[in-house]
Scaffold this active site. Structure first.
Site, PDB file in Angstrom:
ATOM      1  N   ASP A  17      27.729  18.247  16.377  1.00  9.33           N
ATOM      2  CA  ASP A  17      27.323  19.556  15.857  1.00  9.33           C
ATOM      3  C   ASP A  17      27.717  20.696  16.791  1.00  9.33           C
ATOM      4  O   ASP A  17      28.356  21.667  16.363  1.00  9.33           O
ATOM      5  CB  ASP A  17      25.810  19.588  15.619  1.00  9.33           C
ATOM      6  CG  ASP A  17      25.388  18.744  14.440  1.00  9.33           C
ATOM      7  OD1 ASP A  17      25.886  17.602  14.315  1.00  9.33           O
ATOM      8  OD2 ASP A  17      24.550  19.200  13.646  1.00  9.33           O
ATOM      9  N   ARG A  96      12.309  20.859  25.017  1.00  8.20           N
ATOM     10  CA  ARG A  96      12.797  22.135  24.508  1.00  8.20           C
ATOM     11  C   ARG A  96      12.349  23.344  25.331  1.00  8.20           C
ATOM     12  O   ARG A  96      13.151  24.265  25.550  1.00  8.20           O
ATOM     13  CB  ARG A  96      12.398  22.313  23.041  1.00  8.20           C
ATOM     14  CG  ARG A  96      13.028  21.297  22.078  1.00  8.20           C
ATOM     15  CD  ARG A  96      14.443  20.988  22.437  1.00  8.20           C
ATOM     16  NE  ARG A  96      15.127  20.149  21.453  1.00  8.20           N
ATOM     17  CZ  ARG A  96      16.122  19.344  21.744  1.00  8.20           C
ATOM     18  NH1 ARG A  96      16.549  19.243  23.001  1.00  8.20           N
ATOM     19  NH2 ARG A  96      16.712  18.634  20.804  1.00  8.20           N
ATOM     20  N   ASP A 125      13.655  21.445  15.485  1.00  6.51           N
ATOM     21  CA  ASP A 125      14.179  22.022  16.724  1.00  6.51           C
ATOM     22  C   ASP A 125      14.572  23.482  16.595  1.00  6.51           C
ATOM     23  O   ASP A 125      14.501  24.241  17.559  1.00  6.51           O
ATOM     24  CB  ASP A 125      15.354  21.196  17.245  1.00  6.51           C
ATOM     25  CG  ASP A 125      14.908  20.041  18.122  1.00  6.51           C
ATOM     26  OD1 ASP A 125      13.743  20.056  18.547  1.00  6.51           O
ATOM     27  OD2 ASP A 125      15.727  19.147  18.375  1.00  6.51           O
ATOM     28  N   SER A 181      22.534  11.159  14.200  1.00  2.00           N
ATOM     29  CA  SER A 181      22.432  12.153  15.269  1.00  2.00           C
ATOM     30  C   SER A 181      21.469  11.649  16.331  1.00  2.00           C
ATOM     31  O   SER A 181      20.462  11.006  16.014  1.00  2.00           O
ATOM     32  CB  SER A 181      21.919  13.472  14.686  1.00  2.00           C
ATOM     33  OG  SER A 181      21.700  14.418  15.706  1.00  2.00           O
TER      34      SER A 181
END
Length: 426
Positions: A17, A96, A125, A181
């Site tokens: 991505d 994150r 996310d 992914s």
């Protein structure tokens, strides 16, 4: 379409991505800088830098965030026994906040006009990153390609990205046969998308990266001891290897290595994403699984009953929700985490464990804290209080129960059936 302009700092992983997004942003006319956070993932960072610059990034930034990831995110989560929907240990969401903070620091330093990410428009996310960005720098501008019609109409799925990568000579690990992914850090690795979107499809054996299959794990168990101070792991001892670890990063790396060897930490779940859709995800959280089991066990020995109940009913649940939903840079997170140290003051001691074929087995625990009294708890001797003292305790506890029973009897005598009062038998 008019060409865009400005400097963009892209959260770059080197995967499908973000590699395609890097090329696409350049195609749109932006000057793109690539940011890669080292949060403990197993990755060839030099190769990632070469790849980003080869695609066209003007600059590449690699920030080592492992230490703060452990001490500021992982350890408070361990202290609070954080878990989402009773099974997921929050590995992706934990990383994150530190990644977002690292990005904003670089964006400020390098005079970037935008920050960007490769998060899907259906996932968690995008929320986590962008709320973190705004919590750190309220006026930051964000480019989210997967929410832009000009991007998602051109790339409706990963197969289109794979084709785009091939057309632009961008090397990627994903193939048409293995399009899932992944997201990896020191705490865990996640797998989603591709064939995993069918919740009844068994993950292929070659998908799992970190852990040995429990069936193939060693026939010999591995024993270790973890020492906690105020709810934090401060020492890991592995007797049969004659190894002792005390550094925060080394402790986590050692636990990961041991757990991986013995197949500890795999889960395959369907969870509820924050945005409201269900998602199938597979996770490996090796060292984290050991730490949580040990910490939960030691609290049974050392933590006051009412403190534990309050923590379990509020802090554990709410901090897990805050982390999962991306609300880290918020007043409620500051409020919740401020209570953790007080709850962990007495959580000191040793836990002895055995790892065997995917299982974490607690073999014993010890502590100098005085909340457990062997004589008082013993069924074989008197101690602590007289057995007759319990009679009064039971009598007091029974007052409201007797009143409730009397009220039910009055209803019964008034013609209300026992089924109405007590419900049908199951």
């Amino acid at each position: 379409m008019a060409a865009k302009s400005g400097r963009v700092l892209l959260a770059y992983s080197g995967g499908l991505d973000t590699s395609c997004i890097l090329a696409w942003l350049i195609e749109q006319g932006y000057e793109v800088y690539a940011f890669l956070a080292d949060v403990g993932q197993e990755e060839d960072f030099a190769a990632a830098e070469k790849k980003a610059l080869g695609i066209g990034a003007k600059k590449f930034f690699l920030e080592d965030l492992k230490k703060e990831f452990i001490t500021e995110l992982i350890y408070p989560a361990v202290q609070a026994n954080c878990i989402y929907e009773n099974v997921y240990l929050l590995g992706t969401s934990l990383a994150r906040p530190v990644i977002a903070r690292g990005m904003i620091e670089v964006a400020d330093r390098e005079g970037c006009d935008y920050v960007s990410h490769g998060c899907t428009g259906k996932g968690n996310d995008q929320v986590r990153f962008e709320l973190a960005f705004y919590g750190l720098k309220p006026d930051i501008k964000v480019i989210a390609p997967w929410r832009l019609p000009e991007f998602y109409n051109r790339f409706p799925g990963r197969q289109a990205l794979i084709a785009y990568a091939a057309q632009n000579n961008i090397p990627v690990a994903q193939t048409a046969a293995k399009p899932w992914s992944t997201d990896e850090n020191l705490f865990h690795i996640s797998y989603e998308a591709g064939i995993l979107e069918d919740p009844d499809t068994t993950p292929p054996a070659d998908m799992w990266k970190l852990t040995t299959s429990p069936e193939d794990a060693s026939q010999e168990p591995q024993r270790l001891t973890i020492e906690f101070s105020k709810g934090l792991p401060v020492k890991v001892t592995v007797p049969d290897e004659d190894k002792v670890y005390t550094d925060a990063v080394e402790i986590f790396l050692a636990l990961n290595a041991l757990a991986r060897k013995h197949g500890v930490g795999r889960i395959d779940i369907v969870e509820n994403r924050f945005i409201g859709v269900k998602s199938r995800g597979c996770y490996e959280s090796p060292g984290a699984t050991i730490l949580r089991a040990a910490h939960v066990d030691l609290e049974g020995l050392t933590l006051d009953r009412n403190v534990r109940a309050l923590r379990d009913q509020f802090i554990t649940i709410e901090l897990g929700r805050v982390l999962y939903n991306g609300h880290f840079f918020t007043p409620e997170r500051e409020f919740i985490t401020s209570a953790i140290p007080a709850s962990q003051r007495t959580v000191n001691g040793l836990v002895r464990l055995k790892l065997y074929k995917g299982n974490v087995v607690i073999e014993g625990r010890s502590s100098e804290e005085g909340l457990y009294d062997e004589q008082q708890s013993s069924m074989d001797e008197l101690g602590g209080f007289e057995p007759t003292d319990t009679t009064g305790f039971i009598q007091i506890e029974s007052i409201r129960i007797k009143k409730w029973a009397q009220a039910n009897l009055r209803k019964s005598q008034a013609g209300v059936t026992a089924k109405d009062v007590y419900g049908s038998r199951v």
